[in-house]
Write a protein that holds these residues in place. Sequence first.
Motif, PDB file in Angstrom:
ATOM      1  N   ASP A  66      44.134 145.959  47.134  1.00  0.00           N
ATOM      2  CA  ASP A  66      44.624 147.094  48.288  1.00  0.00           C
ATOM      3  C   ASP A  66      44.320 148.632  47.698  1.00  0.00           C
ATOM      4  N   GLN A  67      44.512 149.081  47.207  1.00  0.00           N
ATOM      5  CA  GLN A  67      44.826 150.458  47.491  1.00  0.00           C
ATOM      6  C   GLN A  67      43.011 150.937  46.815  1.00  0.00           C
ATOM      7  N   LEU A  68      42.257 150.161  46.886  1.00  0.00           N
ATOM      8  CA  LEU A  68      40.674 150.962  47.734  1.00  0.00           C
ATOM      9  C   LEU A  68      40.579 151.679  48.522  1.00  0.00           C
ATOM     10  N   LYS A  69      39.775 152.050  48.673  1.00  0.00           N
ATOM     11  CA  LYS A  69      39.385 152.396  50.318  1.00  0.00           C
ATOM     12  C   LYS A  69      37.709 152.496  50.150  1.00  0.00           C
ATOM     13  N   PHE A  70      37.041 152.763  51.345  1.00  0.00           N
ATOM     14  CA  PHE A  70      35.881 152.978  52.014  1.00  0.00           C
ATOM     15  C   PHE A  70      36.045 153.628  52.873  1.00  0.00           C
ATOM     16  N   ASP A  71      34.979 155.028  52.025  1.00  0.00           N
ATOM     17  CA  ASP A  71      35.052 156.197  53.436  1.00  0.00           C
ATOM     18  C   ASP A  71      33.588 155.873  54.667  1.00  0.00           C
ATOM     19  N   SER A  72      33.465 156.081  55.166  1.00  0.00           N
ATOM     20  CA  SER A  72      32.541 156.162  56.081  1.00  0.00           C
ATOM     21  C   SER A  72      30.520 156.080  55.219  1.00  0.00           C
ATOM     22  N   HIS A  73      31.223 157.259  54.768  1.00  0.00           N
ATOM     23  CA  HIS A  73      30.007 157.524  54.305  1.00  0.00           C
ATOM     24  C   HIS A  73      29.019 157.010  53.350  1.00  0.00           C
ATOM     25  N   GLY A  74      30.168 156.563  52.022  1.00  0.00           N
ATOM     26  CA  GLY A  74      30.015 155.659  51.424  1.00  0.00           C
ATOM     27  C   GLY A  74      29.623 153.977  51.219  1.00  0.00           C
ATOM     28  N   ASP A 114      28.011 156.423  44.881  1.00  0.00           N
ATOM     29  CA  ASP A 114      26.755 156.192  43.656  1.00  0.00           C
ATOM     30  C   ASP A 114      27.129 154.135  43.050  1.00  0.00           C
ATOM     31  N   ILE A 115      28.426 153.435  43.209  1.00  0.00           N
ATOM     32  CA  ILE A 115      28.451 151.736  43.775  1.00  0.00           C
ATOM     33  C   ILE A 115      27.249 151.549  43.929  1.00  0.00           C
ATOM     34  N   SER A 116      26.461 151.596  45.106  1.00  0.00           N
ATOM     35  CA  SER A 116      25.291 151.460  45.486  1.00  0.00           C
ATOM     36  C   SER A 116      24.245 152.216  44.885  1.00  0.00           C
ATOM     37  N   LEU A 117      23.834 152.507  44.012  1.00  0.00           N
ATOM     38  CA  LEU A 117      22.798 153.874  43.580  1.00  0.00           C
ATOM     39  C   LEU A 117      22.188 151.832  43.295  1.00  0.00           C
ATOM     40  N   PRO A 118      22.861 151.281  42.288  1.00  0.00           N
ATOM     41  CA  PRO A 118      21.964 150.298  41.484  1.00  0.00           C
ATOM     42  C   PRO A 118      20.865 149.115  42.356  1.00  0.00           C
ATOM     43  N   SER A 119      20.176 149.387  42.817  1.00  0.00           N
ATOM     44  CA  SER A 119      19.795 148.647  43.509  1.00  0.00           C
ATOM     45  C   SER A 119      19.365 147.242  43.393  1.00  0.00           C
ATOM     46  N   LYS A 120      19.208 147.043  42.571  1.00  0.00           N
ATOM     47  CA  LYS A 120      19.092 145.568  42.136  1.00  0.00           C
ATOM     48  C   LYS A 120      20.501 144.481  42.636  1.00  0.00           C
ATOM     49  N   LEU A 121      21.492 144.992  42.511  1.00  0.00           N
ATOM     50  CA  LEU A 121      22.481 144.112  43.006  1.00  0.00           C
ATOM     51  C   LEU A 121      22.242 143.391  44.088  1.00  0.00           C
TER      52      LEU A 121
END
Length: 1001
Positions: A178-186, A162-169
């Motif tokens: 370096d401990q964060l991870k983005f998965d393919s779907h997100g 949902d970090i991509s849901l603020p459409s005005k970003l």
Amino acid sequence: MGKFIWLCQIRSLLFVLFFLSVVDCSLSLSSSSLNPTPSGLAEDTSALLQFKNTMSIDDSAIFSYCYPKTNSWNESTNCCSWEGVICDKATGQVISLDLSCSKLVGSLSPNTTLFRLRGLKRLDLSLNNFDASSIPSGFNQLVSLTHLNLSGSLLSGSVPSDISLPSKLISLDLSGNDQLKFDSHGFDMLTRNLSKLENLLLGWVNMSDVVPTSFKNLRSSLKRLSLEFCDLQGDFPSEIFLLGYLEYVDLRWNSLTGYLPNSNWSSPLKFFDLSSNYFGGSIPSSLENLTKITYLGFSYNKLEGQIPDVFGNLNKLTTLDFSDCNFSGQLPPSMFNLTQLTYLDLSLNRLEGPLPTHVTGFQNLKDFSLIDNLLTGGVPSWLFTLPSLESLDLSYNNLTGPINQIQRPNSIQRVYLADNDIHGEIPTSFFGLSRLTQLDLSSNNLSGVIRSDMLSKLESLETLDLSTNNFSGVINLDVPSKLKNLTEVNLSNNKLRQFPSFLRSAKSLRSLDLSNNKIQGSIFKWESEGWEQLIDFNLSNNSLTSLEQLPGKNILSLDLRSNRLQGPLPATPPSLQEFLISDNKLTGEIPPSICNLTSLDILDLSKNYFGGIIPSCLGNFSRGISVINLQKNNLSGKIPDFCVEFNSLTTLALNDNKFEGLLPRSFVNCTVLRFLNLANNTLYDLFPRWLSVLPVLQVLILRSNRFYGRLDHPMATSSFLSLQILDLSKNEFTGPFPKIFFQSFRRLKLVAASQPQQMSKCGRVGVSCFPSPRDRYDSPENYKKYVKLTMKRLEIELDLDKSLTNFTLIDFSNNRFSGRIPEALGELHALLVLNLSHNRLNDTLPPSLANMAALESLDLSSNKLGGRIPSELTKLTFLEVLNLSQNNFFGPIPVGHQFNTFDIDSYAGNLGLCGFPLSKKCGSEEERKPPTPKLVEDEDSAIPFIWELVMMGYGCGVVLGLSTGYIVFTTGRPWWLVRMVERDWQRNFTRWARRIGRKRN
């Protein structure tokens, strides 16, 4: 008249109204100036205070410029006046919250009150410590959010979708976590939803699951893309580079493949860095359209071809890094007209041809590197007269000729011209570079003398390296030296005959290397005066005969190896950590005072004439020692206990002395021991199976002692898990080989990840790798190797740069082992050398030996083995040496692969064999029958085939090679065969050694 009065009243009224309106306006403005801050909403104030209460302040924050902004937050004041808070003047809503670098410590919970700030547009929580908490879901509640910065805040876990849901970003910065991870779907959702995104900064975030094709969904609004160190893999779409507003691209240190746009590449790019990836192809000519570019970084890729002549319009370029890109050909002329260029690195390519003789474009160049190319010609003088140049590196080329006279000094501070073929004398004008701090002219053919009055002009000099040249000496003039900043000097590998006097006034000198010269006589007291700061001193490989006084009082490393020093062991400063004095003519006993060196880490007294016993205190250093090398002396008595009070010993070499008796059982306490060489003594003991408990023991050499008994007693399956070199040759072992013994060698079962032909260059018969005696400033893995192969009067030396970890060997020759060769040997897939010769082995060869895919040397000679040679052995396609002589084999010799290369010597003494390379043809009934067993020659006959394994290992941070081990193959042939071996085997080994030197680099 009345009408006139009425008009006057009207005018007066209007004037009063105007006056009142002006007064009201001024009062309003005055009120506004006195109270410019709008009143914050109560709900926002409450949300901020609740967030503050969930956090603590870390006064030990790493950044000194950080400060706790929330200290100004107080419920008694207007929240819009708090530091880091900005409110909308009309509504009073909090629209911007900047708490970057505020020393906050705590977790971001999913119910954080920050999500109640409905009007928030900008949120910056960067450079805080969120204690490895995850990014909470809920950012979709901040519907007005345009800028989000969570960089460098110790966040972990998966990035919520949902970090991509603020459409005005517009800007998203998660970098530095370096401990964060983005998965393919997100990430795919992010690229599809954020239609207004301009800045996407994800450096150091783990994106290994992201498919690079997802980037195709990014919109044309993108201006800044930062993806360095993201573990991205696969083809990166080149369409991204063509986005119309893109100004900044950073894809460094990933595993991306792809190509640069072939055409229509015209964009406002200012920063473009693809370094350390796998991009291929050539640089397109359309690069010349990037007229706003200031930074170009393509280093460490798989590009190819020539660098095109496309720099004519890139007049804003300040940094150009094309290092290690596989470029070839000559440098394009337009590159030398980049007037704004400050950094140019073209190193590690295959660029060739001479540099131009005259250049006017590099007026702002500060750093210029062309190291490790194929450049030829002389060193042009314009390089030293560029007005802004600070660093010049043209090392590892084929530059020849002298260094030209310099017309005028400039701003240059660092000069590296090492490993070329520059000859002649150093011109006097060269020493007019008054700002020079580092000078490296090593590994050239410079000659003549070094004049101390010239060096004294380099008042800023800190590092001087003139090693590996042909300087014949130093003219010591009575000129006061001004080298007050000189800290490191390397004059090794020259022809110096005395100490350079200009060094006496170098009060800051910390490292001095005079090794491999012709310095004779003694070290006199006056020659080392003023060296109080010296910590690293190398005088090895000279002709010193005595020591009047050792320099300095705080020296840490002293190397006096390979001189002619005589007499007892000299007294040394108590600060010593490395003491290397091998290969001299020192006599007497090792004094107990050696144990006063409580900081000692490496002790090498090998190859001298020390006698007596080892001081017992040597095993009881309070701090602990990692390397002890006492090999090749006249030491006697029993080996004292080691590892009694410490556990740091990694290397122990006591070989080639006169030690006797049992092995000390205290060795089981040496839990970090990797290398143990006890060869060529008179030790008398059973096989020390109790050493199998040492978890990292890699090398065990017991050759040429009086060890006895059998190996077939119960052994744990975890025995010798790390062992890769085991030499029990020339002892008195008896009995069969127990199957479980070989099954326990886990390290010998492991096959390198690369193909067998890419395994060890050291894995050759009679070839051993070991670290150079000192390479202190490299990592433990960066070994330089020395290889020595000896066969009778033939000696071949090769320098290799390969780790010891791939060399493996088992040598059980010259014992009285009996029985059959166990099938379990075939499980040792990583074994390179196997020698079971000169025993009493019988029965047939197990076909499982063909499973030893890496095997390069197999010696089973002088046993009682019989039957046919298994045809499966032809699968050993890396077998370089085979010796099956003096056995009872019969039948045809297998044909194919390596077996087509072996000579008659490999099968001598097997009367029943036939076929190539023997003259005896196969086919008759007689050849199919086993021959009458032959009488075995004396198993203690002369040794016609010797190979010497010399290997050293260091531990505890700095890996140095000090200990030397010898491993011997023996064959025991009669004299006529000895002569044949000297003639034929030497010829074959010479041809083989030359071939492997070329074949597997």
